[in-house]
Every structure is written in C-alpha cells, then in structure tokens.
Scaffold this motif. Structure first.
Motif, PDB file in Angstrom:
ATOM      1  N   ARG A 102      42.234  37.587 -39.481  1.00  0.00           N
ATOM      2  CA  ARG A 102      41.824  36.275 -39.968  1.00  0.00           C
ATOM      3  C   ARG A 102      41.945  36.265 -41.481  1.00  0.00           C
ATOM      4  O   ARG A 102      41.607  37.255 -42.137  1.00  0.00           O
ATOM      5  CB  ARG A 102      40.386  35.957 -39.557  1.00  0.00           C
ATOM      6  CG  ARG A 102      39.958  34.532 -39.884  1.00  0.00           C
ATOM      7  CD  ARG A 102      38.569  34.243 -39.375  1.00  0.00           C
ATOM      8  NE  ARG A 102      38.199  32.850 -39.623  1.00  0.00           N
ATOM      9  CZ  ARG A 102      36.987  32.347 -39.388  1.00  0.00           C
ATOM     10  NH1 ARG A 102      36.044  33.118 -38.878  1.00  0.00           N
ATOM     11  NH2 ARG A 102      36.722  31.087 -39.648  1.00  0.00           N
ATOM     12  N   ASP A 103      42.433  35.157 -42.058  1.00  0.00           N
ATOM     13  CA  ASP A 103      42.530  35.061 -43.512  1.00  0.00           C
ATOM     14  C   ASP A 103      42.141  33.665 -43.976  1.00  0.00           C
ATOM     15  O   ASP A 103      41.974  32.742 -43.172  1.00  0.00           O
ATOM     16  CB  ASP A 103      43.935  35.454 -44.007  1.00  0.00           C
ATOM     17  CG  ASP A 103      45.029  34.524 -43.507  1.00  0.00           C
ATOM     18  OD1 ASP A 103      44.872  33.293 -43.594  1.00  0.00           O
ATOM     19  OD2 ASP A 103      46.067  35.028 -43.023  1.00  0.00           O
ATOM     20  N   ASN A 104      41.967  33.518 -45.292  1.00  0.00           N
ATOM     21  CA  ASN A 104      41.515  32.219 -45.813  1.00  0.00           C
ATOM     22  C   ASN A 104      42.669  31.288 -46.157  1.00  0.00           C
ATOM     23  O   ASN A 104      42.470  30.265 -46.831  1.00  0.00           O
ATOM     24  CB  ASN A 104      40.559  32.396 -46.996  1.00  0.00           C
ATOM     25  CG  ASN A 104      41.228  32.991 -48.227  1.00  0.00           C
ATOM     26  OD1 ASN A 104      42.320  33.562 -48.146  1.00  0.00           O
ATOM     27  ND2 ASN A 104      40.568  32.873 -49.373  1.00  0.00           N
TER      28      ASN A 104
ATOM     29  N   GLY B 290      44.084  30.197 -43.412  1.00  0.00           N
ATOM     30  CA  GLY B 290      44.005  29.482 -42.148  1.00  0.00           C
ATOM     31  C   GLY B 290      44.623  30.190 -40.965  1.00  0.00           C
ATOM     32  O   GLY B 290      44.721  29.603 -39.881  1.00  0.00           O
TER      33      GLY B 290
ATOM     34  N   HIS C  61      41.466  38.529 -46.428  1.00  0.00           N
ATOM     35  CA  HIS C  61      41.604  38.653 -44.979  1.00  0.00           C
ATOM     36  C   HIS C  61      40.661  39.714 -44.454  1.00  0.00           C
ATOM     37  O   HIS C  61      40.122  40.529 -45.203  1.00  0.00           O
ATOM     38  CB  HIS C  61      43.059  38.932 -44.572  1.00  0.00           C
ATOM     39  CG  HIS C  61      43.479  40.369 -44.667  1.00  0.00           C
ATOM     40  ND1 HIS C  61      44.161  41.020 -43.653  1.00  0.00           N
ATOM     41  CD2 HIS C  61      43.339  41.279 -45.650  1.00  0.00           C
ATOM     42  CE1 HIS C  61      44.416  42.257 -44.012  1.00  0.00           C
ATOM     43  NE2 HIS C  61      43.940  42.444 -45.219  1.00  0.00           N
TER      44      HIS C  61
ATOM     45  N   ILE D 189      45.001  36.337 -51.540  1.00  0.00           N
ATOM     46  CA  ILE D 189      44.474  35.961 -50.228  1.00  0.00           C
ATOM     47  C   ILE D 189      43.313  36.886 -49.903  1.00  0.00           C
ATOM     48  O   ILE D 189      43.229  38.024 -50.383  1.00  0.00           O
ATOM     49  CB  ILE D 189      45.583  36.058 -49.147  1.00  0.00           C
ATOM     50  CG1 ILE D 189      45.217  35.269 -47.892  1.00  0.00           C
ATOM     51  CG2 ILE D 189      45.903  37.514 -48.806  1.00  0.00           C
ATOM     52  CD1 ILE D 189      46.377  35.073 -46.925  1.00  0.00           C
TER      53      ILE D 189
ATOM     54  N   PRO E 257      36.119  40.936 -45.080  1.00  0.00           N
ATOM     55  CA  PRO E 257      37.021  40.264 -46.018  1.00  0.00           C
ATOM     56  C   PRO E 257      37.234  41.025 -47.320  1.00  0.00           C
ATOM     57  O   PRO E 257      36.281  41.472 -47.968  1.00  0.00           O
ATOM     58  CB  PRO E 257      36.314  38.921 -46.259  1.00  0.00           C
ATOM     59  CG  PRO E 257      35.601  38.658 -44.981  1.00  0.00           C
ATOM     60  CD  PRO E 257      35.114  39.997 -44.529  1.00  0.00           C
TER      61      PRO E 257
ATOM     62  N   ASP F  74      44.767  32.944 -37.939  1.00  0.00           N
ATOM     63  CA  ASP F  74      43.775  33.484 -37.018  1.00  0.00           C
ATOM     64  C   ASP F  74      44.551  33.997 -35.804  1.00  0.00           C
ATOM     65  O   ASP F  74      45.056  33.200 -35.017  1.00  0.00           O
ATOM     66  CB  ASP F  74      42.819  32.344 -36.633  1.00  0.00           C
ATOM     67  CG  ASP F  74      41.594  32.804 -35.908  1.00  0.00           C
ATOM     68  OD1 ASP F  74      41.739  33.392 -34.835  1.00  0.00           O
ATOM     69  OD2 ASP F  74      40.488  32.565 -36.419  1.00  0.00           O
TER      70      ASP F  74
ATOM     71  N   GLY G 285      38.904  32.654 -53.518  1.00  0.00           N
ATOM     72  CA  GLY G 285      38.283  31.824 -52.492  1.00  0.00           C
ATOM     73  C   GLY G 285      37.266  32.593 -51.681  1.00  0.00           C
ATOM     74  O   GLY G 285      36.744  33.627 -52.113  1.00  0.00           O
ATOM     75  N   THR G 286      37.006  32.111 -50.470  1.00  0.00           N
ATOM     76  CA  THR G 286      35.992  32.717 -49.612  1.00  0.00           C
ATOM     77  C   THR G 286      36.525  32.870 -48.185  1.00  0.00           C
ATOM     78  O   THR G 286      37.459  32.191 -47.786  1.00  0.00           O
ATOM     79  CB  THR G 286      34.710  31.863 -49.554  1.00  0.00           C
ATOM     80  OG1 THR G 286      35.038  30.562 -49.036  1.00  0.00           O
ATOM     81  CG2 THR G 286      34.103  31.718 -50.944  1.00  0.00           C
ATOM     82  N   LEU G 287      35.914  33.798 -47.454  1.00  0.00           N
ATOM     83  CA  LEU G 287      36.219  34.007 -46.026  1.00  0.00           C
ATOM     84  C   LEU G 287      34.951  34.542 -45.404  1.00  0.00           C
ATOM     85  O   LEU G 287      34.360  35.515 -45.887  1.00  0.00           O
ATOM     86  CB  LEU G 287      37.376  34.991 -45.860  1.00  0.00           C
ATOM     87  CG  LEU G 287      37.818  35.264 -44.412  1.00  0.00           C
ATOM     88  CD1 LEU G 287      38.372  34.004 -43.761  1.00  0.00           C
ATOM     89  CD2 LEU G 287      38.854  36.389 -44.374  1.00  0.00           C
ATOM     90  N   SER G 288      34.529  33.930 -44.294  1.00  0.00           N
ATOM     91  CA  SER G 288      33.211  34.238 -43.734  1.00  0.00           C
ATOM     92  C   SER G 288      33.224  35.384 -42.740  1.00  0.00           C
ATOM     93  O   SER G 288      32.168  35.862 -42.335  1.00  0.00           O
ATOM     94  CB  SER G 288      32.651  32.988 -43.053  1.00  0.00           C
ATOM     95  OG  SER G 288      33.502  32.568 -41.989  1.00  0.00           O
TER      96      SER G 288
END
Length: 285
Positions: free
Chosen positions: A78-80, A82, A103, A101, A58, A84, A281-284
């Motif tokens: 994939r991004d935060n 939503g 990703h 964003i 990310p 995918d 924000g966050t993205l795992s």
C-alpha cells in the motif's frame, strides 16, 4: 565467448526492522553497486504462525524503484499514491518512488490469519538523474503474465522484465533491465546470453551450481560478471533456483542513504529533511 567472473559475493545477514532479517549480497564490502542494481535483499523462507502480526510500516523512498519478486506466500503493498495490491507466489511488483512516496509492505491478512511460508527477493533499481523527480507509479504482474524463456528439459524460467529471446517481460524500467527467475533440475544446464557492455549478475537463491563449466557456487552467493563477452552456462549440481539480472549501466554518480538513492549526498540529506518536515505526505497503514 564465456563471460569472466569478476566477483562472487557471499550474502550477509542485515537487520531491516526489529523483527526482520534479510540476506544482503549487494551492496557488499568488496563491491558496491552495479548501477542500476543498487540493493539485493533475500528474505529467506519465514514461517508465519496463525494469528501472527507482521508489517513493515509506512516509510519513505525517493529516486529509485523497489522491485519485489514473491517466491513463496503472499504480500500486501500500500502506498500514498493510491496503490493497494496483493502479490502472490510467483508474482512481481515494482513501485517507482520518483520524487517521493510513502509505502508499507508485509504478509497479507489472510496469510497472517492462516499461517504459511513467506519468501521474497527485493531489488532496488536505480533511475537515471533525469527521471528521479518524476511522479511515482506502480506496476505488478502475476506469474501467468510472465513469458517462459530458456525452454528446455529440466528448466523452468520466467521473464519478469526486459527483452529476451524475442519476448518482453511485463515490468518496465527507465533503463533496459532484464530479470529472469527460475529453476534448474540437478544435472541440467541453462545457457544465458547477455549483451556485451551490460552489467550481468546471477544470484543463487537455492541449491548449488557450476558456472561456466568450472566455478562451483552455492546458495546465497551473488556472481558479478565482467561486462565483456556474452555467454554464461549454469549447471545445477543439486536442484537449484536462480535469479539472472542484466542491465544497461547508468553512468552517473550514486549516493545511497537510508531509503533514498540520489546522485549526491546533499540530495539525500534534503530527502531526509523533506520527510521529517512532512513533505512526503501521510499513510495510515
């Protein structure tokens, strides 16, 4: 009339992660931007070994759209916001980063498991100042959703975005952006028509070509044409694959730093600070 060639830019290697090296003809020390075209990266064919681990983890973007053309293999985005998505060979995807964003991207789990070849091009398409703070969004199109253009013996071209020959590509942009990718068999000629006043570029992905009947250009070179006139001829001297780009200019200042494309250096510093302060924000994954 034929368009004059202003620059032929040889791509150089650029390390984008500890493991990943791409070819970068744009920006170049001889030519910086053809706004809205800010960056062109070509990830050459890479052999993925079965069981290998590979991922660009990310990271943030603001103010522009990363635009990926999958040439071989398959990638997972994939991004935060939503989104995918898996994009396979021939598919394209574009993520508008907007106000911000996170990703991540890389080969799919299936490709990492079984092994194979990965190759792609990624463009950075700028957004006008009035749209840079809009909400992010994502779009993708399969190979089958891309109209065929320049229909002729020995040519195989698909329209990815913009309007060309009365057809419309599936990827949308704030500014008119025409992107066409395809193959030319050795000895055959593709005739492109550009809108006068637009930026027009041609990247040689593979093979060797002769442009406008006299200029030899080899793989991994980017041609920047004069904005005047309309016609370009591309004759393959060996089997070739090329990317044609043409767009209405965005006549605004460009400030690009790290993963951000804004209008001023101060806006980039603000984006860096916003990311450090967790505002993206966050993205795992």
């Amino acid at each position: 009339m034929k368009k004059a060639i202003d620059h032929i830019l040889e791509a150089r290697e650029k390390k984008i992660t500890e493991e990943d090296v791409v070819l970068q003809p744009l920006p170049h020390q001889q030519f910086r931007f053809a706004n809205p075209f800010i960056v062109l990266h070509h990830m050459r064919p890479v052999t993925i070994r079965p069981g290998q681990s590979s991922r660009i983890h990310p990271h943030p973007h603001r103010g522009f759209s990363p635009y990926t053309i999958m040439l071989q293999g398959e990638g997972y985005h994939r991004d935060n916001a939503g989104n995918d998505k898996v994009v396979k060979a021939g598919d394209v995807q574009q993520m508008f980063a907007g106000k911000g964003i996170l990703h991540s991207e890389g080969p799919t789990d299936e490709l990492l498991k079984t092994g194979g070849t990965q190759e792609l091009i990624q463009l950075w398409i700028n957004a006008p100042k009035a749209s840079k703070w809009d909400e992010p969004f994502y779009q993708a199109a399969t190979k089958d959703q891309q109209p065929h253009v320049l229909l002729s013996d020995g040519l195989n071209f698909r329209l990815l975005s913009g309007d060309y020959e009365g057809k419309t590509g599936p990827i949308k942009n704030f500014t008119p952006v025409i992107s066409i990718v395809g193959e030319v068999t050795a000895g055959k000629t593709a005739h492109f028509t550009a809108t006068p006043g637009y930026w027009t570029l041609l990247y040689i992905i593979h093979g060797d070509v002769e442009v406008n009947d006299h200029q030899a250009v080899s793989a991994h070179n980017l041609i920047v044409f004069s904005k005047e006139n309309e016609d370009i001829s591309v004759t393959a001297t060996t089997d070739a694959q090329v990317l044609y780009l043409s767009a209405e200019p965005i006549e605004e200042p460009v400030a690009a730093k790290d993963n951000f494309v804004m209008n001023t250096p101060e806006e980039n510093e603000q984006a860096i600070a916003d990311y450090k302060n967790g505002l993206f924000g966050t993205l795992s994954f």
